[in-house]
Design a protein around this motif. Sequence first.
Motif, short mmCIF file in Angstrom:
data_model
loop_
_atom_site.label_atom_id
_atom_site.label_comp_id
_atom_site.label_asym_id
_atom_site.label_seq_id
_atom_site.Cartn_x
_atom_site.Cartn_y
_atom_site.Cartn_z
N TRP A 25 0.83 -1.21 0.00
CA TRP A 25 0.00 0.00 0.00
C TRP A 25 0.86 1.25 0.00
CZ3 TRP A 25 -4.61 1.22 -1.38
CH2 TRP A 25 -5.59 0.24 -1.43
N THR A 28 2.10 1.68 -3.49
CA THR A 28 1.00 2.12 -4.34
C THR A 28 0.71 3.59 -4.12
OG1 THR A 28 0.05 -0.09 -4.29
CG2 THR A 28 -1.41 1.70 -4.94
N ALA A 29 0.71 4.03 -2.87
CA ALA A 29 0.48 5.44 -2.57
C ALA A 29 1.58 6.31 -3.17
CB ALA A 29 0.40 5.65 -1.05
N VAL A 65 -3.13 8.21 2.26
CA VAL A 65 -3.15 6.77 2.00
C VAL A 65 -1.99 6.09 2.72
CG1 VAL A 65 -2.85 5.01 0.21
CG2 VAL A 65 -4.40 6.92 -0.17
N MET A 95 -7.76 5.43 -1.67
CA MET A 95 -6.88 5.21 -2.82
C MET A 95 -7.69 5.19 -4.11
SD MET A 95 -4.06 4.88 -4.26
CE MET A 95 -2.70 4.38 -3.28
#
Length: 113
Positions: A25, A28-29, A65, A95
């Motif tokens: 995560w 991804t952020a 996020v 997200m």
Amino acid sequence: MSTEHHWPEHTWDRGVQIERTKLAWQRTALSATGCSLVIARFVGVHSIPAGIALGLLAVIGGIAVGTGASRRYRRTVRALHRSESIPDGRVFALMTGLLLITGLCALILLLVA
């Protein structure tokens, strides 16, 4: 001879899935924020206020996020140790919103330019 492993009863997460999820995560952020900033730069060529607004939204969304993922990780670890339910998916919704806004701005940029 058996190849079966006997794990201690206190071992609840043999594969450190929660840690990998948190790191995924965060990556991804970071990548979504970077992509949003690139699109904000291109939007800024046509409209400086819109580019600045998108850039600020990208940074704030990326930070939200990333911190949300860290917070969810801590809450999940606590919940698993206490045999409680794991937390909800608000981070996933945040997200999704960040990526939706980025995609819409990219679409608008393509249509205008």
